[in-house]
Design an enzyme around this catalytic site. Structure first.
Site, PDB file in Angstrom:
ATOM      1  N   TRP A  67       0.839  -1.224   0.045  1.00 44.82           N
ATOM      2  CA  TRP A  67      -0.055   0.117  -0.045  1.00 44.82           C
ATOM      3  C   TRP A  67       0.916   1.263  -0.042  1.00 44.82           C
ATOM      4  CZ3 TRP A  67      -2.234   2.684   4.725  1.00 44.82           C
ATOM      5  CH2 TRP A  67      -3.018   3.557   4.414  1.00 44.82           C
ATOM      6  N   ASP A 127      -1.448  -5.558   9.187  1.00 39.99           N
ATOM      7  CA  ASP A 127      -2.189  -4.451   8.615  1.00 39.99           C
ATOM      8  C   ASP A 127      -3.405  -5.311   8.039  1.00 39.99           C
ATOM      9  OD1 ASP A 127      -3.710  -2.378   7.625  1.00 39.99           O
ATOM     10  OD2 ASP A 127      -2.120  -1.835   6.044  1.00 39.99           O
ATOM     11  N   LYS A 153     -13.610  -0.497   5.259  1.00 42.67           N
ATOM     12  CA  LYS A 153     -14.075  -1.388   4.323  1.00 42.67           C
ATOM     13  C   LYS A 153     -15.224  -2.290   4.776  1.00 42.67           C
ATOM     14  CE  LYS A 153     -10.603   0.324   1.899  1.00 42.67           C
ATOM     15  NZ  LYS A 153     -10.002   1.359   2.527  1.00 42.67           N
TER      16      LYS A 153
END
Length: 405
Positions: A134, A215, A251
């Site tokens: 990311w 993560d 999300k």
């Protein structure tokens, strides 16, 4: 009057924001933005989950709810249920009181708080991240004072996992180094290790004395099952070792703008956990003092209520299944056009993103001629596609691949 700020230099171009701005400024009525990692409906609209609306209505009707400051570590029940969600109902680490969880500002804030804590209290200041990872990871860790290195992850030839390269690089990392692992639905590649591969990763991480920092931004978004998507983390926690977990509800609950997440640190003993928590509070206090209450209240309301929790899992699976369907439809559309190359990676990858294998020249051509926007590394958000826009994307991919090597 002279300007005190006149020596400030303009920031370098952000590769993601520049794509977003280019799409925003494109007057074409059929433009398509596949650069942003946010779920959209089949109609191309942002989705507010029904269970979130129910939770908000319940909170609005609760006369005992107020808008006072939360403690520095956040809403207690939110922390409790967030840890349970990622670690499992029967986690020995939780039962042994060696888990610290604090509410943070979504996944990004959780990573930053964890990074600041590690920079102050961990002797080894090198942190290894996947290549690619990311885009915000290197900035977060560098600004916290850590030195970022990369380990191999993606194999552009197979468009799959470079597992041997990953193990080799982790095996060569200095003892005590930090290593970032994405729990599931890897961003940007959409490629996850198998459970057997995760076990080999765990063994080499532990044998080298590396400290894993997970993560966990997409739990439930990969397979549609919250427990399945947490298995990688739980494997590391089950061996009794230490790890950090940055958790986001952006999300999987659609709470992007609420900025709601958690940092969990699994320690080796209750005594260590107490000391770690005391230092985490010292990191948070001068940074933002106290986290926001609304998003935490929504998440807590849903996680505490068994009926709401069930409704959430159903809606979450619906989102995951739609993304899987988009992968299948795109793959079939590309195949139907006879586009050169093997495109099976589209359906083998998992989660919100797909690493298409398109190069920057092809991506720029698709933006210019087909008004389809994605990051220059060829990553697309599958959640931004719909049955109506799949043919548009397949046409553009076919043109790009056949015209530009």
């Amino acid at each position: 009057m002279s300007s005190i700020l006149s020596n400030v230099l303009p920031a370098p171009e952000d590769p993601v924001l520049s794509v977003i701005f280019a799409c925003r400024d494109d007057p074409c009525p059929v433009k398509l933005n596949l650069s942003v990692g946010a779920y959209q409906t089949e109609e191309g609209k942002p989705l507010v989950l029904e269970v979130v609306r129910k939770a908000e209505q319940q909170l609005a009707n609760d006369l005992y709810c107020d808008k006072g400051y939360l403690p520095i570590d956040g809403l207690a029940d939110f922390n409790k249920f967030s840890a349970k969600l990622i670690l499992g109902d029967d986690s020995h680490a939780v039962k042994e009181n060696r888990v610290v969880t604090i509410q943070c500002l979504s996944g990004t804030g959780s990573l930053r708080v964890g990074a600041e804590f590690l920079a102050k209290h961990h002797q080894q200041r090198v942190i290894f991240v996947p290549n690619p990872t990311w885009g915000n990871h290197p900035f977060i860790f560098t600004l916290a004072g850590l030195s970022v290195e990369y380990f191999r992850y993606y194999d552009p030839h197979t468009r799959g996992l470079d597992f041997e390269g990953m193990l080799e690089d982790l095996g060569a990392a200095p003892s005590g180094a930090l290593v970032v692992l994405q729990a599931c639905a890897h961003n940007p590649t959409g490629i996850d290790p198998t459970l057997e591969q995760w076990e080999q990763i765990r063994q080499i991480v532990r044998s080298k004395g590396l400290l894993p920092f997970f993560d966990n931004a997409y739990q439930g978004f990969a397979s549609g099952n919250l427990d399945s998507d947490a298995q990688s983390v739980r494997m590391f926690v089950a061996d009794g070792g230490e790890c950090l977990i940055a958790q986001s509800f952006a999300k999987n609950m659609g709470l992007y703008g609420e900025r709601i997440g958690a940092l969990t640190i699994v320690c080796t003993s209750e005594g260590v956990a107490r000391k770690v928590k005391s230092q985490l509070l010292l990191v948070v206090r001068p940074m933002y003092l106290t986290p926001p209450i609304h998003g935490a209240s929504i998440v807590t309301t849903i996680l505490k209520n068994s009926d709401m929790y069930k409704d959430w899992t159903i809606e979450l699976k619906g989102m995951a299944d739609r993304i899987i369907s988009m992968r299948q439809q795109l793959y079939e559309a590309i195949q139907a056009r006879g586009t050169p190359g093997d495109w099976s990676h589209i359906i083998k990858q998992i989660g919100m993103f797909s690493f298409t294998g398109l190069n920057e020249k092809q991506v720029r051509m698709m933006a210019k001629e087909y008004h389809i926007y994605m990051t220059y590394d060829g990553r697309i958000s599958m959640a931004g596609l719909s049955s109506k826009t799949v043919p548009q994307l397949a046409d553009a991919i076919h043109a790009a691949v056949t015209r530009i090597p």
